[in-house]
Structure formats: structure tokens, C-alpha cells
Design a protein around this motif. Structure first.
Motif, mmCIF file in Angstrom:
data_model
loop_
_atom_site.group_PDB
_atom_site.id
_atom_site.type_symbol
_atom_site.label_atom_id
_atom_site.label_comp_id
_atom_site.label_asym_id
_atom_site.label_seq_id
_atom_site.Cartn_x
_atom_site.Cartn_y
_atom_site.Cartn_z
ATOM 1 N N ALA A 29 32.980 37.210 37.836
ATOM 2 C CA ALA A 29 33.936 38.184 37.298
ATOM 3 C C ALA A 29 35.362 37.664 37.476
ATOM 4 C CB ALA A 29 33.768 39.527 38.004
ATOM 5 N N HIS A 30 35.589 37.005 38.602
ATOM 6 C CA HIS A 30 36.928 36.484 38.866
ATOM 7 C C HIS A 30 37.242 35.286 37.980
ATOM 8 C CE1 HIS A 30 39.993 34.195 41.255
ATOM 9 N NE2 HIS A 30 40.486 35.395 41.355
ATOM 10 N N GLU A 31 36.231 34.498 37.662
ATOM 11 C CA GLU A 31 36.448 33.259 36.926
ATOM 12 C C GLU A 31 36.229 33.384 35.423
ATOM 13 O OE1 GLU A 31 37.829 30.639 38.047
ATOM 14 O OE2 GLU A 31 37.873 31.208 40.158
ATOM 15 N N SER A 32 35.709 34.525 34.962
ATOM 16 C CA SER A 32 35.584 34.719 33.521
ATOM 17 C C SER A 32 36.956 34.546 32.898
ATOM 18 C CB SER A 32 35.063 36.135 33.237
ATOM 19 O OG SER A 32 35.209 36.410 31.862
ATOM 20 N N ARG A 57 33.810 38.919 29.634
ATOM 21 C CA ARG A 57 34.997 39.511 30.246
ATOM 22 C C ARG A 57 34.684 40.874 30.869
ATOM 23 N NH1 ARG A 57 38.207 40.105 25.781
ATOM 24 N NH2 ARG A 57 37.570 42.250 25.439
ATOM 25 N N ALA A 111 32.628 41.909 35.127
ATOM 26 C CA ALA A 111 33.387 42.837 35.975
ATOM 27 C C ALA A 111 32.590 44.113 36.223
ATOM 28 C CB ALA A 111 34.724 43.164 35.310
#
Lengths: 434, 537
Positions: free
Chosen positions: A336-339, A347, A351
Motif C-alpha cells: 500500500a505504501h509503495e503502490s 492504488r 490501501a
């Protein structure tokens, strides 16, 4: 035991040109430059060398995809972004044997008729960057790189490009965007980089480890290299073993070594003699294996057959005390952080999944959460621009499917199955039962 | 040319056609957000996923080129599930503030949810907070929470205006559309951002909260802001007359015409609608010192005074200034009345340039008259320039002067206009707005604007395009064709037909340039008789 790309690790000052040369660096360059580029490509095709960044695409075939008649310059881009969680192999080559990588680059550039190579290294890799830059400077001073590579009528320039620390920039088209100075968003494909890559010119993107094996392919010949590994997947490769093993580390082994052997023989078995619970075989994107699925050869085809991936051979070992729900939270939080945020399913989906797992761990699980996670992950699968979507969905699907009962315990507000916390942040809450 | 089968219907298309375009040709709608035919392909919203035979995964229709023999399906369970899934993802962090969102009624999230979504929400999580209601320029306001990151707007400012004011910042679900550093979105086409935004993220500060879109009626028209002749829609609000500050016209929207304006219009044109109902509209006939004249009295007095002026000084003392703000039909009717009926030689339409005119490489043209081309084709010979007519008037050589059509006050110093109009014995202004011209004229008669009548204009490239009446005439204003026909009847000379269509037919029969054209052949996007390729916008 035979070692190739790791054989100089431990040799004092192995990163300097003088020492590297004593240990064989650039000894294969002359042989390669004496071959025709097409013969060289054939040699690599016969070696069954596959892309060791994780995709496993046959390296020689990739080289043969370059358009024959394009008037544009061609580029080699070396992927040293190494962002896949559980993987830290490329940095050892760049730190300890940068001249081996440079030799691989020279040979590859000759094979694809490129006069410029970029090494894209993740920003956090300070020492690898320093070592590669120093090695390039040494090689230039020694006439190994430059207008005439080792006296041959072949010009080659190599440039180190420092990334800024985004996982997505390890995806080859995002890497190219980043290299061009743009935001690291993956491109729509086709065209593939071999046709339109860096600056819309034909470009080959290869992983550091892949290229570092190329000098050995030249040295021993394609068929001999292939014979070291298994069918359709030749040679050796580096396995990064982490997690609850006695001897975590990077092991260079013949392709096709069984996962059980790697965990129990090379990595010394499970910490404290505890039982094995699960293994991620090929970096965090590969579907998790249960303890009874580890009698599998670590080659691309065998792992694909059992529904997982050899990927980057980043092996993460979970013992019986690891909570799979917590482990999944760590993984999905990463994705989720690296999308990159470019396309909708990845995206929003990553998350959302992170929020659900976190809610479950915060004792807010609801009936249907497990099925909903599966549904969301499947809605991401295959519907995104780049493989990051699948990389995030696959662990979710495999964790929830294979360890469903553990998820249900959490969802029903039960306490975890007794675990040693993976995440320090969760210590505040009593993660250990009884 | 490749043949493609979409939902069991086969069509042959040009090589390079994408699946979404081929489907459109078949009348099959494939929902999409990031795809916009006037912009490059982003392929990021994933709403247009379709099933293509021999492909294990769904493919995006906006990017996939048609190949010969391709078989596409847009209604299979996999496609249906994917569409609903994409909507579910897009709405996961969307504020769902439709009741207070100005986009409601023309929002693609609403529309596609009702057509392709209709799932029950399983979302239990809190939504992300982002920036709301930021005025990012004179015309546009941004609500980041409503943004679906389709990147149409960033592509618009990158590719069309090349002004680069907007970008997407941050990663993952925290990705957010914002202005770049301190950039102000004040490029001359910024209003188009509200058009390209498929949701309520970018709305028009001028239009927002004036009237709900479902009360609007649409009329096709041509922007009269410059000689480009951009195709527009006039949106009028007749059903909630207490809304929109009591104005009928709520906004202009661009109307696609590949040969003229593409998908865009400039801000100057877009907001020029305000002048059509402004407070300075001339609403009733007036004579000097005699406001609120009836049409009958006004026409009778003009008739009488013009007739006696001609009797006293001869027809050579009469001049007409007709600005190219008028339609082809109006200019034709002028020619019929004054040149052929009254034998007036001096019909001037060549005005000095508008100091506010701007030419750029997109749409705007320095000539801010809509019909200079038409005027020069319809008025034969080499007519005197407007300035020389004004000089003759100031010299006393002209005794009777008609000033018809707007635009003089912007181009000619008001002292000069006042002087010329007060020196002549009889100045008759037929105008849409109050100006120094109507103030100084002996008689002022109100005519309709192009939003209140129908007709055609000819743009700088020679393209003849129709516009339609979007609202009834304001006040006592009348179509110029009627005013001229009434005068012709009083002077007992033949006139052009009052009906614009017949008037155009007569024009087409007499002026070579328009030969063969009819309202029917012009259609809604016009025709260029020169058959000359015009660079598409």
C-alpha cells in the motif's frame, strides 16, 4: 561447493581492480569481444540463464528482441534497485565484486551493440553506489571502459544513476521513467523496452545478478553453464534466506536446489528447533508455501507448477510462532505504501486491504472480512498496468486461503495462536497469548 | 483494414483504431474515465477493461489496437465484475458528497455507478482526508477528495496548453492532484479543466452553485468571440428562473468540431456569455432626449427623417457602417436594403483591429469579429474603411449615418465616434448594447444578440457555421432581419426575407461563395466551401 558470482566475497579488497584482476575479472572480456554479437547472444540463449531480478525471463531471448533495423542508439540498463522485500543479493555483488558486474555489462553491451549503459541503484545502497562508481573510474583509467574497450574498436560508457527509494522503480518501465528524470510510473506495454525503452530507444533492462553471470557463461560456454542448473533454468543463483533460520544469509547454489535443503542444510534450520510454519520462496510477492510444500526445487518452472514463484529467490521463513495475520499486515502495508498510485485497482485496493488487516488486528474484525479480502485481492489481480498489483494480491490470496483458520480466530476477536511479535509496533498490545 | 467483432457485431476500421474507438463506431459504449479523445492515452483508470479472445487477462479498450479478426466482448461476467470492482475502488476514498457537489447530474461516477456498479458497499473503513475547495485559478476550484486521479487535467495542461500547472503528488491512495508549487491555473484555456474532469474535482467557479445541471437546456451555437468560430453549446436555464441570478444563460460549453476547435474553447469565449444578458443591453428604441420609444414611432421617425435627408442631400450623403459582428444573413439583408434597394454606395465593414485581440497557436485569433470573412465576401467591391467613413462624417460630407452591429466602441476612440456621430444630421444606431454609439446617435434601436436569433457566420478559414436561438429576445430587441425588412417596407424597396433560412437561401443564390449551401447541408458543424483542410485544434 562451486561458487561463481560470490567466489570473491571474503577476498580482501576484492572490489579493487588489481585484486579483481588477480581473481579473474575481465579475463573473459577478450574472448567475448572476439565473438560476434550474434554468437554471443546464442551462447547466452544456450546457457538457459534467466532473469534473476524475479521475472525469470530467458536473458538471451530478451537480447534477441532488439529490433534489427532501428537507427536509434541502444542502451543497456542495469537494474540494481533491488527492492523486493526478502532480497539483498545484488548489493553483495556491487560491494564485493563491482568489476564482475562491469565485465558482464561490457559483454552484454557488445552482444546487443550498445555503447552506453546505466546502472540504476536504489538510493539507500550507499556503499554499492560508491563501489560501483569507484570501479567505473578505475576501469576507465585502465582503458577497460571508454573509447576503446581493452584496445578493441568498441566504445562503452557506463553511468551510475541513483534512485530515490521507491519500490516501483524496480519495475523496468518505471525505472526507465525515473532514469529519464520523470516520476516513476510504469508505462503501458507494448511497446516493451527492447523496442522503446530509455528515451524511446531500444533498451535491454537486466538485473545485476543476471549480468554478473554472463562472464561465466562466456568462460565455460552456454551448455556447460546450463548443465549446472536444471532444465530450462541454467547455472547457479543467489538465494537470500531470512526470517526464523539459524543462519540467515545469501547462498549461491545450483538452480533447482530444493527449498528444504536450503532452509535446513544451508541456512541451518529453524531457530530454537521450532516447527516450520510457512515459507515465502521468491521475495514477498510470491505466494506463501506451507511447511509441507517445501520439497520443491527452487527453479522458476517448479515453483510455478505449485502456484508460487521463484521470483528473486528471497526466501522468508516463518516458524510456528509467527502470526500469519500480522505477517500479512507487514506485507500489505508495504505494498500500500509503495503502490505508485497510477492505476485504480492497485492504488485503492492495496490501501483498502491494509485497512482491513489492521482493523482485524485491532480487534475490529467482522464476519466476511476474510472473503472480502479475497474478493478485493482478486479484483486487483490482472487488472493493473504493472505487476505490482499482482504482487500485492498474491500474498493476500495465499495467506488468507492457506491460513484461513488463523484469520478467522482474529476476526472472531480471539487471541492469536501464540506468537512472537513480528512488528515492534504491536508490542503495546499483548500479542502473546497466555 | 482490420475487421473486429465486438459483442457479435463486426466492423472494418482503419489500422491504428483502438477497441474503444471501434466500439464507438458500432454504437457500443465502453465506460471510461482517463480516456479522452483529445488527450494522450493514460490507461490508468482501468474502467474500460474488456475481454479479448486469446488473452488470458482483461485488456483496456482505450489502449489496445484493433487487429484483424479480433473478437471483443464487453458484457461477459468477467467484464461486469471488473467494472463494478473499479467503481468500488474509485469510490473507496470518494467523499460521496453528491448533494453538495456541483458536478451532480453530469458526474461520471454517479452515471457509471448507476449503469455498471450497483453493488452493495462492503466498505467499513474510514476515508482519507485530502485538500478541499482550493481555488487554483481564476476559473477553477479543486476538491482533491473527489478526484479519481484519471490525469486528464494534468495531461491537458501538459499537452494542450503546455502550461504544466497541475501534477499528481504522493503515492498510493495518498496520491493527490495539486497545483505545482505556487502555480496559478490561469492559462487562457483553464475553463476546459472543468470540462475534462469527469467528476467533481475540478469545477467552474463561475458556474458552480448557480443552477443544477438537470434544469439546463442546450442549444448549439458558435462562439462570437473571435474569427475562429469555435463550436459551442449554450446552456440555458428556463425552468428555475430564480436561480442563476435570474439570467437565462448559465454557461457556454465547447462542442466538438475536429476542423475548428477540437474539444476546447478559450476562457475569453467561454465567459463571454455574460455580455449577452448584461445590464448595458439596449432594450428599447430611443431617440435623442426621448427614451422608451415604441418601435412604431421609432421606425416612423427614422423613415421620415431619412427620406427627407436623402431628398435634401441626395443618396450620396448616406453611409452605413456594418461591423462583422453580424451574421451572413444580416449582412446580406443590409446589402439588399442599402446597396440594392436604397442605392447607398458606402457600406463599410473594415474596422481597425481590436487592441485586446490575441493570437495563439491553439484557438484564439486577433480578429475578435466572428464574421469578417463573411462580410468581405458578401459586400462586393472595395468598400471604404470604417475610419474613412467616420472622417467623412466628421467633415460633414456624410449627412446620414447608420451604425449597425457592435464592436466599434472597443476599436475606435470614443471622442472620435462622438464627434462623427454628432456632426452628421442623422445618426441611426442599431445595436445590442448601450455604448458611446447609442448615446451619440439620433436614434438607437435594439437588435438581438446571436443567442436570440438564428443565422450563420463564416470563420477566418472560410467555414460557414450555423447558430441557433437559445433564448427569446431580451426587452424590446428585435432580430435585425425584421428591423431591416420593416424599413424596406416603409421605403418601398425590396428586402431580404425575414426568415433566416430563406434569407440564407437567397444569399446562396446570389453570392458565389455560398453557392449550393443550405441550412440542411451546413448541419450542426458547418461546411467550408473552399474544401480546404483546416488544421484541427
Amino acid at each position: 561447493m562451486l561458487k561463481l558470482v560470490t567466489k570473491n566475497i571474503g577476498v580482501e579488497n576484492s572490489h579493487t581492480l588489481a585484486v579483481a584482476r588477480e581473481h579473474g575479472a575481465y579475463s573473459r572480456t577478450a574472448k567475448a569481444l572476439a565473438m560476434s554479437p550474434d554468437d554471443l547472444v546464442q551462447e547466452v540463449i544456450q546457457s538457459n540463464l534467466r532473469g534473476l531480478g524475479g521475472a525469470g525471463f530467458p536473458a538471451g531471448r530478451k537480447w534477441s528482441f532488439l529490433p534489427k533495423d532501428s537507427p536509434k542508439p541502444r542502451y543497456l540498463v542495469v537494474n540494481g534497485d533491488e527492492g523486493e522485500p526478502g532480497t539483498c543479493k545484488d548489493k553483495y555483488i556491487m560491494i564485493h565484486d563491482p568489476h564482475l558486474l562491469l565485465e558482464g555489462i561490457i559483454i552484454a553491451c557488445w552482444a546487443i551493440r550498445s555503447h552506453k549503459a546505466f546502472i540504476y541503484i536504489r538510493g539507500e545502497y550507499d556503499l554499492p553506489i560508491t563501489r560501483m562508481e569507484a570501479a567505473i573510474a578505475e576501469a576507465k583509467a585502465a582503458g577497460i571502459l571508454g573509447e576503446k574497450v581493452m584496445g578493441h574498436d568498441f566504445a562503452l560508457d557506463v553511468v551510475v544513476h541513483r534512485g530515490a527509494g521507491a519500490y516501483i522503480c524496480g519495475e523496468e518501465t518505471a525505472l526507465l521513467e525515473s532514469l529519464e528524470g520523470k516520476r516513476g510510473w510504469p508505462r503501458l506495454k507494448p511497446p516493451f523496452p527492447a523496442v522503446e525503452g530509455y528515451m524511446r530507444c531500444p533498451t535491454i533492462v537486466n538485473n545485476v545478478e543476471t549480468l554478473s553471470y554472463v562472464p561465466f557463461v562466456v568462460e565455460m560456454g552456454g551448455p556447460a553453464f546450463a548443465a549446472l542448473g536444471c532444465e530450462r533454468n541454467g547455472g547457479l543463483r543467489m538465494h537470500t534466506v531470512s526470517g526464523r533460520v539459524n543462519r540467515p544469509g545469501v547462498y549461491e547454489l545450483p538452480v533447482g536446489t530444493s527449498l528444504r535443503e536450503i532452509i535446513y542444510t544451508h541456512a541451518g534450520g529453524i531457530v530454537g528447533g521450532r516447527a516450520l510454519k510457512a515459507v515465502i520462496p521468491g521475495g514477498s510477492s510470491s505466494p506463501v508455501l506451507t511447511a509441507d510444500e517445501i520439497d520443491v526445487p527452487m527453479d522458476f518452472d517448479s515453483l510455478a507448477k505449485i502456484g508460487s514463484m521463484a521470483g528473486s529467490a528471497g526466501i522468508i521463513v516463518f516458524d510456528e510462532t509467527v502470526s500469519m495475520v500480522e505477517a500479512l499486515q507487514v506485507l500489505i502495508r508495504f505494498y500500500a505504501h509503495e503502490s505508485c498510485g497510477q492505476c485504480t485497482p492497485c492504488r485503492e485496493g492495496t490501501a483498502w486491504l491494509e485497512k482491513i488487516v489492521t482493523r482485524i488486528l485491532d480487534q475490529g474484525g467482522q464476519p466476511g472480512d476474510a472473503d472480502n479480502m479475497l474478493r478485493i485481492a482478486r479484483n486487483i489481480m490482472g487488472n493493473t498496468i504493472c505487476p505490482l498489483g499482482d504482487a500485492a494480491a498474491l500474498p493476500v490470496i495465499s495467506f488468507v486461503t492457506k491460513f484461513r483458520s488463523e484469520f478467522e480466530v482474529w476476526i472472531n476477536k480471539g487471541r492469536p495462536v501464540a506468537s512472537i511479535p513480528l512488528r515492534p509496533t504491536h508490542i503495546g498490545e499483548p500479542a502473546m497469548a497466555s | 483494414m482490420p475487421k473486429v467483432t465486438i459483442d457479435d457485431r463486426t466492423i472494418e476500421v482503419h489500422a491504428g483504431t483502438t477497441v474503444i474507438q471501434a466500439a464507438e463506431q458500432l454504437g457500443i459504449f465502453i465506460p471510461h474515465y482517463c480516456y479522452h479523445p483529445g488527450l494522450s492515452i493514460a490507461g490508468s483508470c482501468r474502467m474500460c477493461l474488456v475481454e479479448i479472445e486469446k488473452n488470458p487477462k482483461l485488456q483496456i479498450a482505450c489502449y489496445t489496437m484493433v487487429t484483424d479478426g479480433m473478437v471483443v466482448r464487453t458484457t461477459t461476467p468477467a467484464v461486469t465484475i471488473a467494472r463494478a470492482a473499479i467503481l468500488e475502488f474509485l469510490l473507496a476514498n470518494h467523499p460521496l458528497d453528491c448533494p453538495v457537489c456541483d458536478q451532480a447530474g453530469e458526474c461520471k461516477l454517479q452515471e457509471f455507478y448507476m449503469r455498471f456498479g450497483r453493488y452493495d458497499s462492503t466498505l467499513l473503513e474510514d476515508k482519507l482526508k485530502k485538500h478541499k475547495a482550493i481555488p487554483i485559478g481564476p476559473h477553477i476550484i479543486l476538491d482533491s477528495e473527489r478526484c479519481i486521479l484519471c490525469s486528464r487535467c494534468t495531461r491537458f495542461v501538459d499537452e494542450v496548453t503546455k502550461t504544466h500547472e497541475l501534477a499528481i503528488f504522493n503515492r498510493g491512495s495518498h496520491a493527490e492532484l495539486l497545483p505545482v508549487r505556487d502555480a496559478v491555473v490561469d492559462n487562457p484555456y483553464s475553463g476546459c479543466l472543468a470540462d475534462v474532469c469527469p467528476v467533481g474535482a475540478l469545477t467552474d467557479r463561475d458556474f458552480r452553485f448557480q443552477v443544477r445541471v438537470w434544469y439546463l437546456e442546450k442549444t448549439e451555437s458558435i462562439c462570437h468571440g473571435c474569427a475562429r468560430g469555435c463550436n459551442i453549446e449554450i446552456h440555458t436555464n428556463r425552468r428555475r428562473t430564480h436561480h442563476n441570478n435570474g439570467r437565462l444563460i448559465a454557461r457556454f460549453k465547447p462542442r466538438h468540431n475536429a476542423d475548428v476547435n477540437g474539444y476546447w474553447i478559450c476562457d475569453a469565449g467561454r465567459y463571454s456569455y455574460k455580455g449577452l444578458e448584461s445590464d448595458d443591453r439596449l432594450l428599447s428604441p430611443a431617440a435623442r432626449g426621448q427614451a422608451g420609444l415604441s418601435w412604431t414611432d421609432a421606425l416612423a421617425q427614422v423613415d421620415e427623417q431619412v427620406t427627407s435627408a436623402i431628398a435634401a442631400h441626395g443618396v450620396g450623403s448616406v453611409a452605413v457602417i456594418a461591423t462583422p459582428s453580424l451574421s451572413n444573413e444580416e449582412i446580406w439583408a443590409l446589402r439588399r436594403l442599402f446597396r440594392e434597394g436604397m442605392k447607398v454606395d458606402a457600406i463599410a465593414h473594415l474596422c481597425p483591429p481590436d487592441p485586446n485581440g490575441v493570437t495563439d497557436d491553439l484557438l484564439r485569433q486577433a480578429d475578435t469579429f466572428p464574421n469578417s470573412f463573411g462580410a468581405s465576401v458578401i459586400i462586393p467591391g472595395s468598400p471604404p474603411a470604417v475610419e474613412s467613413v467616420l472622417s467623412s462624417a466628421a467633415d460633414g460630407r456624410i449627412k446620414t449615418l447608420f451604425v449597425i452591429g457592435s464592436g466599434l466602441a472597443e476599436r475606435i476612440a470614443s471622442e472620435r465616434l462622438k464627434e462623427a456621430l454628432s456632426r452628421v444630421e442623422l445618426a441611426i444606431a442599431i445595436q445590442t448594447h448601450h455604448s458611446v454609439v447609442t448615446e451619440a446617435a439620433t436614434f438607437a434601436m435594439p437588435m438581438t444578440t446571436y443567442a436570440e436569433c438564428t443565422g450563420t457566420v463564416t470563420n477566418s478559414a472560410g467555414r460557414v457555421q450555423r447558430f441557433w436561438s437559445a433564448m427569446p429576445p431580451l426587452g424590446d430587441s428585435r432580430p435585425l432581419l425584421d428591423i431591416l425588412a420593416d424599413l424596406a417596407a416603409r421605403w418601398e424597396v425590396p428586402s431580404a426575407p425575414r426568415d433566416p433560412q430563406s434569407c440564407f437561401a437567397e444569399l446562396a443564390g446570389c453570392v458565389e461563395y455560398y453557392a449550393g449551401l443550405t441550412y440542411a447541408t451546413l448541419g450542426s458543424i458547418g461546411v467550408n466551401p473552399r474544401q480546404m483542410a483546416v488544421p484541427s485544434a
